[in-house]
Design an enzyme around this catalytic site. Sequence first.
Site, PDB file in Angstrom:
ATOM      1  N   ARG A   1       0.768  -1.182  -0.040  1.00 36.44           N
ATOM      2  CA  ARG A   1       0.085  -0.048   0.032  1.00 36.44           C
ATOM      3  C   ARG A   1       0.962   1.053  -0.025  1.00 36.44           C
ATOM      4  O   ARG A   1       2.016   1.334   0.726  1.00 36.44           O
ATOM      5  CB  ARG A   1      -0.967   0.198   1.069  1.00 36.44           C
TER       6      ARG A   1
ATOM      7  N   HIS B   1      -1.143  -0.060  -9.894  1.00 37.37           N
ATOM      8  CA  HIS B   1      -2.035  -0.967  -9.037  1.00 37.37           C
ATOM      9  C   HIS B   1      -2.438  -2.220  -9.879  1.00 37.37           C
ATOM     10  O   HIS B   1      -3.417  -2.384  -9.537  1.00 37.37           O
ATOM     11  CB  HIS B   1      -2.982  -0.207  -8.396  1.00 37.37           C
TER      12      HIS B   1
HETATM   13  N1  LIG Z   1      -0.851  -4.305  -5.364  1.00 31.33           N
HETATM   14  C1  LIG Z   1      -1.872  -5.030  -5.429  1.00 31.33           C
HETATM   15  O1  LIG Z   1      -2.448  -5.313  -6.527  1.00 31.33           O
HETATM   16  C2  LIG Z   1      -2.340  -5.833  -3.948  1.00 31.33           C
HETATM   17  C3  LIG Z   1      -3.373  -6.977  -4.419  1.00 31.33           C
HETATM   18  C4  LIG Z   1      -3.552  -7.439  -3.269  1.00 31.33           C
HETATM   19  C5  LIG Z   1      -3.101  -7.121  -1.914  1.00 31.33           C
HETATM   20  N2  LIG Z   1      -2.178  -6.199  -1.661  1.00 31.33           N
HETATM   21  C6  LIG Z   1      -1.645  -5.406  -0.329  1.00 31.33           C
HETATM   22  O2  LIG Z   1      -1.308  -6.789   0.221  1.00 31.33           O
HETATM   23  C7  LIG Z   1      -1.410  -6.670   1.595  1.00 31.33           C
HETATM   24  C8  LIG Z   1      -1.086  -7.931   2.359  1.00 31.33           C
HETATM   25  O3  LIG Z   1      -2.033  -8.803   1.871  1.00 31.33           O
HETATM   26  P1  LIG Z   1      -2.163 -10.435   2.647  1.00 31.33           P
HETATM   27  O4  LIG Z   1      -3.104 -11.177   1.899  1.00 31.33           O
HETATM   28  O5  LIG Z   1      -0.701 -11.014   2.485  1.00 31.33           O
HETATM   29  O6  LIG Z   1      -2.194  -9.928   4.108  1.00 31.33           O
HETATM   30  P2  LIG Z   1      -2.148 -10.837   5.195  1.00 31.33           P
HETATM   31  O7  LIG Z   1      -2.239 -12.280   4.844  1.00 31.33           O
HETATM   32  O8  LIG Z   1      -3.249 -10.150   6.474  1.00 31.33           O
HETATM   33  O9  LIG Z   1      -0.746 -10.564   5.948  1.00 31.33           O
HETATM   34  C9  LIG Z   1      -0.247  -9.422   6.349  1.00 31.33           C
HETATM   35  C10 LIG Z   1       1.184  -9.511   6.851  1.00 31.33           C
HETATM   36  O10 LIG Z   1       1.580  -8.426   7.477  1.00 31.33           O
HETATM   37  C11 LIG Z   1       2.134  -8.489   8.822  1.00 31.33           C
HETATM   38  N3  LIG Z   1       1.609  -7.556   9.836  1.00 31.33           N
HETATM   39  C12 LIG Z   1       0.594  -6.536   9.876  1.00 31.33           C
HETATM   40  N4  LIG Z   1       0.900  -5.621  10.801  1.00 31.33           N
HETATM   41  C13 LIG Z   1       1.962  -5.690  11.068  1.00 31.33           C
HETATM   42  C14 LIG Z   1       2.954  -4.885  11.936  1.00 31.33           C
HETATM   43  N5  LIG Z   1       2.503  -3.933  12.346  1.00 31.33           N
HETATM   44  N6  LIG Z   1       4.159  -5.179  12.148  1.00 31.33           N
HETATM   45  C15 LIG Z   1       4.586  -6.356  11.372  1.00 31.33           C
HETATM   46  N7  LIG Z   1       4.091  -7.203  10.499  1.00 31.33           N
HETATM   47  C16 LIG Z   1       2.695  -6.944  10.367  1.00 31.33           C
HETATM   48  C17 LIG Z   1       1.151  -9.643   9.365  1.00 31.33           C
HETATM   49  O11 LIG Z   1       1.758 -10.394  10.529  1.00 31.33           O
HETATM   50  P3  LIG Z   1       1.036 -11.641  11.177  1.00 31.33           P
HETATM   51  O12 LIG Z   1       1.603 -12.780  10.460  1.00 31.33           O
HETATM   52  O13 LIG Z   1       1.854 -11.454  12.550  1.00 31.33           O
HETATM   53  O14 LIG Z   1      -0.207 -11.525  11.192  1.00 31.33           O
HETATM   54  C18 LIG Z   1       1.139 -10.692   8.169  1.00 31.33           C
HETATM   55  O15 LIG Z   1       2.162 -11.454   7.997  1.00 31.33           O
HETATM   56  C19 LIG Z   1      -2.799  -6.294   1.589  1.00 31.33           C
HETATM   57  O16 LIG Z   1      -3.251  -5.792   3.101  1.00 31.33           O
HETATM   58  C20 LIG Z   1      -2.980  -5.277   0.667  1.00 31.33           C
HETATM   59  O17 LIG Z   1      -2.692  -3.871   1.030  1.00 31.33           O
HETATM   60  C21 LIG Z   1      -1.982  -5.164  -2.900  1.00 31.33           C
END
Ligand SMILES: NC(=O)c1ccc[n+]([C@@H]2O[C@H](COP(=O)([O-])OP(=O)(O)OC[C@H]3O[C@@H](n4cnc5c(N)ncnc54)[C@H](OP(=O)(O)O)[C@@H]3O)[C@@H](O)[C@H]2O)c1
Length: 310
Positions: free
Chosen positions: A225, A273
């Site tokens: 993001r 994006h």
């Molecule tokens: N550019 C694009 O096209 C696109 C598409 C889809 C998603 N995204 C982005 O990718 C992000 C990640 O997606 P996801 O499905 O992988 O999310 P997810 O499964 O919720 O994983 C989030 C990760 O971030 C870690 N995290 C959250 N808060 C943290 C903090 N304060 N300190 C350290 N680590 C932290 C979490 O830790 P824990 O494992 O300990 O919970 C987890 O490992 C989405 O939220 C979105 O913003 C972008």
Amino acid sequence: MSVTVLFDAPDGQWPQYDTALRTALADAGVGADLVTNAVPQTVDYIIYAPGGQITDFTPYSKTRAVLGLWAGVEKIASNPTLTQPLARMVDTGLTEGMTEWVTGHVLRHHLGIDAQLAAQNGVWNPVAPPLARDRRVGILGLGALGTASAQALSTLNFNVAGWSRRPKQIEGVTCHHGDAGLRDVLARSDILVLLLPLTSATENVLNAKMLALMPRGAILLNPGRGPLIDDDALLAALGTGQIAQATLDVFRTEPLPADHPYWAHPQVTVTPHIASETRPQTASTVIAQNIRRAESGQPLLHLVDRSAGY
Ligand SMILES: NC(=O)c1ccc[n+]([C@@H]2O[C@H](COP(=O)([O-])OP(=O)(O)OC[C@H]3O[C@@H](n4cnc5c(N)ncnc54)[C@H](OP(=O)(O)O)[C@@H]3O)[C@@H](O)[C@H]2O)c1
């Protein structure tokens, strides 16, 4: 028994999901009245993407769950009218797309493909790139997308470390957590990938102080993001060479304004994006499974922790 499922997403999405959702719901054995408009008090489930019609969830008094079509939930998780359980999207199509984008851009920078393309000048300069085993990649965020990307890079032999909020174990990946863990990952990342959700704890995580911890000339990839990065700090780090190149897919303001310095910056690649997107076919299966689970009293998959913000 049939449930009323309201599809609320920006214009243009419905035709992509209509058939896929009906098929997936039927395959899951869910009798559903799938609609794009309904009296709020009659809706059992809402399939939601930002930019649709709903801003106030209060009238949806009977709604048992809101099922998001996006992986990132910062726009809805902060909505104070949402009291219903919220599930986010974890979809094999989304995960595959992100893994391909991350792997592709890591390989591009690792192999020096930009320099090769720019050097078609008749000068024979046979400098081979290092092996992946000698390239250190860091991934901030080891969730669905970060873990899949880390594993793919590890399979290619990259030296991969990652950072999450809670301790983790992932084969082939050195996992860190906590403030000290963040500093350790930054200090050893020749290429850094941001795959954190946007929360109050992660906004500006990559600020001037953190960028200064990275090896000089590091590469940054942000498909997470936009607000994870302090843009002024990144522009300054690009100016001094602390960061050699950045490939950015997400931005504080989207679409990225035409006059934003990133567009014309020689060390920045902008992608609009598109790192990954939810795929209607696979996502519909996830939605249907979740409705079936809720109807049979099982916990929802991919439930958002509202207090953590993701
Ligand atoms: N550019 C694009 O096209 C696109 C598409 C889809 C998603 N995204 C982005 O990718 C992000 C990640 O997606 P996801 O499905 O992988 O999310 P997810 O499964 O919720 O994983 C989030 C990760 O971030 C870690 N995290 C959250 N808060 C943290 C903090 N304060 N300190 C350290 N680590 C932290 C979490 O830790 P824990 O494992 O300990 O919970 C987890 O490992 C989405 O939220 C979105 O913003 C972008």
